[in-house]
Write a protein that holds these residues in place. Structure first.
Motif, mmCIF file in Angstrom:
data_model
loop_
_atom_site.group_PDB
_atom_site.id
_atom_site.type_symbol
_atom_site.label_atom_id
_atom_site.label_comp_id
_atom_site.label_asym_id
_atom_site.label_seq_id
_atom_site.Cartn_x
_atom_site.Cartn_y
_atom_site.Cartn_z
ATOM 1 N N UNK A 61 -15.419 -3.070 13.928
ATOM 2 C CA UNK A 61 -15.831 -1.763 14.438
ATOM 3 C C UNK A 61 -14.610 -0.861 14.578
ATOM 4 N N UNK B 121 -8.016 8.404 9.731
ATOM 5 C CA UNK B 121 -7.581 7.579 8.605
ATOM 6 C C UNK B 121 -6.069 7.401 8.561
ATOM 7 N N UNK C 16 -1.991 10.418 4.394
ATOM 8 C CA UNK C 16 -1.619 10.016 3.035
ATOM 9 C C UNK C 16 -1.726 11.220 2.115
ATOM 10 N N UNK D 82 -0.479 2.304 -3.224
ATOM 11 C CA UNK D 82 -1.822 2.662 -2.746
ATOM 12 C C UNK D 82 -2.847 1.630 -3.204
ATOM 13 N N UNK E 287 -5.316 -6.776 8.042
ATOM 14 C CA UNK E 287 -5.499 -5.520 7.330
ATOM 15 C C UNK E 287 -5.934 -4.431 8.306
ATOM 16 N N UNK F 18 -1.648 2.833 7.648
ATOM 17 C CA UNK F 18 -1.239 1.993 6.514
ATOM 18 C C UNK F 18 -0.150 2.695 5.715
ATOM 19 N N UNK G 178 -10.873 4.273 10.312
ATOM 20 C CA UNK G 178 -10.908 4.841 8.964
ATOM 21 C C UNK G 178 -11.704 6.129 8.928
ATOM 22 N N UNK G 179 -12.761 6.168 9.719
ATOM 23 C CA UNK G 179 -13.622 7.343 9.650
ATOM 24 C C UNK G 179 -13.021 8.515 10.428
ATOM 25 N N UNK H 20 0.832 -1.212 0.000
ATOM 26 C CA UNK H 20 0.000 0.000 0.000
ATOM 27 C C UNK H 20 0.863 1.256 0.000
ATOM 28 N N UNK I 17 -11.922 -1.093 12.799
ATOM 29 C CA UNK I 17 -11.547 -0.750 11.423
ATOM 30 C C UNK I 17 -12.341 0.453 10.929
ATOM 31 N N UNK I 18 -13.659 0.374 11.111
ATOM 32 C CA UNK I 18 -14.523 1.442 10.618
ATOM 33 C C UNK I 18 -14.229 2.742 11.356
#
Lengths: 679, 309
Positions: B287, B297, B305, B36, B244, B252, B293-294, B32, B289-290
């Motif tokens: 949960x 990030x 990034x 990406x 992941x 990441x 990310x939200x 990544x 993960x979400x």
């Protein structure tokens, strides 16, 4: 499908006009589908067809999310599960609360029954299949919005992984909430649909016909949405989010709408699927199912309505019909040549392997799918290809109404500051653009010109200051609201929607000025038709202003256009919104001198029509011809402002452009010349 | 066992899983960071790795729980098995990059990611169709040495997993930080175009990233087998998704972040299972993960990034 089938069969039917051919093709297809169970009265095959229809419906729903709006959803089966469990729970014997008299009204209309299994009286839900279809669509749409909302700000690949997470959570919940879903064992005894008191029973035929009706409805909705203001907005978001929002598209609303409608399709399909199967288990809705639907969409062609339907049918029937037959043939061949393992091979098992190979092969060699969504535009003839440089501004201006006359200042930028980390990109900048005026912003690279445009149009936040447009504050508004107020822009490095045609690109500029929503788009109400017709006429007038540069290419995708023509499309797109002020970011960059002159004159004629213009430009002759006022930025500071000829002689401007040493050289030369004169 | 001992035991277990997730997460992060690209084929490269390890051990005549080795033979067998597994999975990774993903590098949009989903499916089904759907017992040649820490027990196996993972991660960090190709890798992650201009062979850098990531996934597959004493065609998806999540949690594209994220996710899994039940563990992980990310990030250690659009 119809179009490519028609072109394939074009010669025998050459006598029939193209639009009639399409209609005839549809009628023939409908007749074949309707008569299939009559001529082929095999229940297993009819059942396979009905299953294939379920997947085609799911593919249509995912196509709206992935194909139209470009939101890669890897957990789409979650909504399928929600619809399925919704119907399952409210028609099976899994959830049975205690009877109470307040259930009586619902019992009277047949939604629940009073039951007694030896204990106290219980409630048995008997939700009608026909009522469950729209209700499940609503419930699934609600979850679509719920799951979609947190993902709105995420970039494409992150969105994929979050949806994958949601897609995994839903079956886990179904597996663990035993009391409602009966856990891993799944719901049993789900009620078959009833029609006029007759149950559908075990025959596949009634499901087949319900399936045809549903799929026809979903295709209809998909096609109508695709060809509407909503569909255009989705595709604009798919192609370039930033440009879409700068052109007046409300990203939040339209993305959520795509999630909701896509989820609604899956919810309805879930009801149909479990009503037919009469059982629902968590395994039916996991990641493999989401992937399978994605394979169907990719195989058929992302964004292609008929493509995904055909893709779903081919893959599903491949699995249930062809691979079984092929397995028998291979096994028989194995018996013939006496090789043991060939007799044992089961190709139906390898369907997922085939799906994987299809995904890879399609991505490598045919990313548009078997029936690509993009239509091929007719080739241009010689005359259309050879546009001549025109002098004297726009043509066909008589068709363009004059801008209404305003007085005072259109745009007032006061003390605006933009910071990127430690860097101050704009430092307390003041700019005034009088209504009906032309103001040019110049400055060396990195001086903050484009940042100024971005902060005015809401693409970057200001840390201080105020931007008033016709008296209203712009800071804090979203880009689409700013466009709605009458501020339209172009971008320095052209941001068009690459896979849309010239006409569609420019039509997106009209988005904020049109009103039809999803319902009126699907129903194509008279109001919507009038609105769409008017928008098209206006957009064609705008395109026609560039003479024969764009009009012959209206049906071509913009990727094939020359650089100068792409700039023109971008200007046309901004003009299509009928802005009060037009922000042009280096409009003549990359144009040759003749084209530059042509565009400069065209901008001038827009100004004469009464449009207010703020432009960034490097070519000083263009600036001198067009602008009333020139503003010079350097390192985020406004270093000069005035008439073009004044600014040209400004010392600070010379330093900024030529560097200190060069300026000193110029000054020293001037002094020396003065000294010599004295001597 | 007291409550404290129970949690201590879960921390030991969590560190084992965490080490495995960290190795897997490094593969996601390396790829990544440069491309990406979320590489879904990584899930099942890991799974294939566990089978390669299984068959390598069987080639030594080790199967089931019966044969126990000690001393030099044990070290030798483990070294060879790690080497073989990592070479095979590394080669698979390079093959995926060289023959499929490289052709799609210039293509915008989700094409490359969808390709990796396809490759993942292909690997998954090849294993399913060849070795079958049964769980396979994994050889465990380690002597059962156990130390008691209060009520919890620490086994030789746990210590070995930690040592191997630590060695691999230190080696990777050294490689990325100090070797020439490691520097080229970091430069490419920042700006592939500029790196190319400066004479970096971008193709070779990307292939190296795929090789290293996939090799670490292979090591993770072997550790999975040693830890759980089984393997199956199904293990890739869940472990891959958790790993992941670990990569995302750590940030990441960020190598130390992947290691930290892996350990945290391992601990969340074991301790979360202890508190609210194993069947809900994945809900907690997704949960996380979400939410990450939200709301963050960039992850715990990641940089934001760069927006390449």
């Amino acid at each position: 499908m119809l179009q490519s089938a028609a072109s394939l069969l074009g010669r025998p039917f050459a006598g029939i006009p193209a639009d009639r051919r399409k209609g005839i093709g549809l009628i023939v297809l409908a007749a074949v589908m309707l008569l299939f169970p009559v001529f082929h009265n095999n229940d297993a095959d009819i059942d396979s067809m009905a299953n294939a229809m379920s997947y085609a419906m799911l593919a249509l729903g995912l196509n709206i999310v992935v194909g139209f709006a470009g939101l890669l959803d890897l957990g789409y089966a979650a909504f399928f599960a929600i619809g399925a469990y919704f119907y399952g729970v409210f028609t099976s014997f899994q959830v049975m609360p205690l009877w109470h008299s307040y259930w009586a009204p619902l019992a009277a209309i047949g939604l629940v029954q009073k039951m007694n299994q030896g204990g106290p009286d219980l409630v048995h839900f008997t939700l009608s299949f026909w009522l469950a279809l729209p209700l499940s669509a609503l419930v699934a749409a609600f979850f679509g919005v719920l799951f979609g909302a947190p993902t709105l700000r995420l970039r494409g690949d992150y969105l994929a992984i979050v949806t994958l997470g949601f897609g995994e959570i839903v079956p886990i919940v179904a597996r663990n909430v035993d009391s409602v879903t009966n856990g891993a064992a799944g719901l049993n005894g789900i009620q078959a649909p009833m029609i006029y008191g007759h149950s559908f029973g075990v025959s596949a035929t009634p499901y087949y016909y319900v399936g045809i009706a549903m799929i026809a409805l979903l295709i209809f909705i998909s096609v109508r949405l695709r060809d509407s203001r909503i569909g255009r907005a989705w595709m604009a978001i798919r192609e370039d989010e930033i440009a879409a929002s700068a052109m007046g598209i409300n990203l939040v609303r339209l993305k959520l709408l795509a999630f909701a409608i896509g989820a609604a399709f899956a919810g309805m399909t879930g009801v149909f699927f479990v009503a037919k199967l009469q059982t629902a288990t968590p395994e039916m809705f996991g990641f493999p199912v989401s992937t399978m639907i994605l394979v169907m969409v990719v195989f058929g062609g992302m964004g292609s309505v008929w493509g995904v339907v055909v893709g779903a049918f081919i893959l599903q029937l491949l699995q249930s019909w062809f691979l079984q037959d092929l397995t028998q043939w291979v096994n028989a061949f194995g018996a013939l040549i006496g090789v043991h393992w060939v007799q044992k091979v089961d190709l139906v098992q390898s369907i997922e392997l085939i799906f994987g190979i299809i995904l890879v092969v399609m991505m490598l060699f045919r990313r548009d799918g078997i029936i690509p969504a993009a239509r091929k535009a007719p080739d241009l003839d010689f005359r259309a290809q050879h546009a001549e440089v025109k002098r004297g501004g726009f043509v066909g201006l008589d068709r363009i109404p004059r801008w209404e006359k305003r007085s005072g200042n259109a745009l007032e930028v006061r003390g605006v500051e933009v910071r990127f980390g430690g860097l101050i990109a704009l430092n307390k900048v003041d700019i005034t653009v009088p209504a009906g005026g032309v103001v040019a912003v110049i400055g060396p690279n990195g001086s903050g010109k484009s940042t100024l445009f971005n902060v005015i149009t809401g693409l970057v936040p200001a840390s201080a200051g105020s931007i008033k447009f016709e008296g209203a504050e712009l800071i804090g508004l979203a880009p689409h609201d700013i466009l709605r107020k009458g501020v339209a822009r172009t971008f320095q490095n052209i941001r068009l929607f690459p896979n849309l045609t010239v006409l569609e690109n420019v039509l997106v500029g009209q988005h904020a000025r049109l009103r039809s929503g999803p319902f009126s788009s699907v129903l194509r109400l008279p109001r919507t038709r009038v609105e769409e017709k008017r928008a098209r006429d206006w957009v064609l007038d705008v395109i026609a202003m560039f003479g024969n540069r764009l009009t012959p290419r209206a049906a071509q995708t913009v990727t094939g256009l020359s650089y100068a023509n792409r700039r023109r499309v971008e200007i046309a797109r901004a003009l299509a919104s009928r802005p009060h002020i037009l922000l042009l970011d280096e409009p003549t960059a990359g144009m040759n001198p003749a084209e530059t002159l042509e565009l400069a004159e065209q901008i001038k004629s827009l100004h004469e029509l009464g449009l207010t213009i703020l432009l960034i430009e490097h070519k000083l002759d263009v600036v001198t011809t067009l602008a009333d006022t020139v503003i010079v930025l350097d390192h985020g500071d406004k270093i000069a402002e005035g008439k073009p000829e004044e600014v040209r002689r400004n010392e600070e401007v010379l330093t900024a452009y030529l560097g200190r040493a060069a300026k000193e050289a110029v000054m020293a030369e001037a002094q020396q010349a003065g000294a010599e004169n004295v001597a | 066992m007291t409550v404290f001992d129970v949690y201590l035991q879960q921390v030991i277990n969590g560190l084992n899983l965490g080490a495995m997730y960290a190795l897997l997460a490094l593969g996601f992060t390396l790829v990544y960071g440069i491309l990406e690209l979320i590489n879904f084929s990584h899930f099942n490269v890991f799974m294939v790795g566990s089978f390669v390890a299984l068959y390598t051990l069987e080639a030594f005549g080790l199967s089931g729980q019966t044969v126990i080795l000690a001393g030099l033979p044990l070290v030798g067998v483990l070294l060879v098995t790690f080497a073989v597994t990592m070479t095979v999975t590394g080669t698979i990774g390079v093959g995926i990059e060289r023959f499929l993903l490289r052709r799609l590098r210039a293509v915008k949009g989700p094409a490359a990611m969808i390709t990796t989903i396809g490759v993942s499916y292909i690997l998954f089904n090849i294993v399913l169709l060849t070795v079958g759907a049964d769980t396979h017992n994994f050889a465990n040649p380690l002597p059962t040495v156990t130390w008691a820490i209060g009520g919890a027990s620490l086994r030789l196996r746990d210590v070995l997993i930690w040592i191997v993972s630590a060695v691999l991660m230190i080696a990777l960090t050294y490689f990325v930080q100090y070797t020439k190709i490691g520097k080229a890798m970091r430069a490419t992650a920042q700006d592939p175009e500029a790196a190319r201009m400066m004479g970096v062979e971008v193709d070779r850098v990307i292939m190296t990233a795929f090789f290293l990531g996939s090799a670490l996934a292979g090591a993770g597959g072997l550790i999975f087998g040693l830890y759980y004493n089984f393997t199956s065609f199904l293990i890739g998806f869940t472990a891959g998704l958790r790993a992941f999540t670990a990569a995302v949690l750590g940030g990441i594209g960020n190598v130390p972040g992947a290691m930290l994220g892996g350990l945290l996710i391992g601990l969340v899994e074991t301790i979360g299972s202890q508190i609210i039940g194993a069947s809900w563990a994945d809900v907690i992980i997704f949960a996380i993960l979400v939410l990450v990310l939200v709301f963050r990030p960039a992850g715990l250690l990641g940089r934001i990034a760069p927006n390449k659009s």
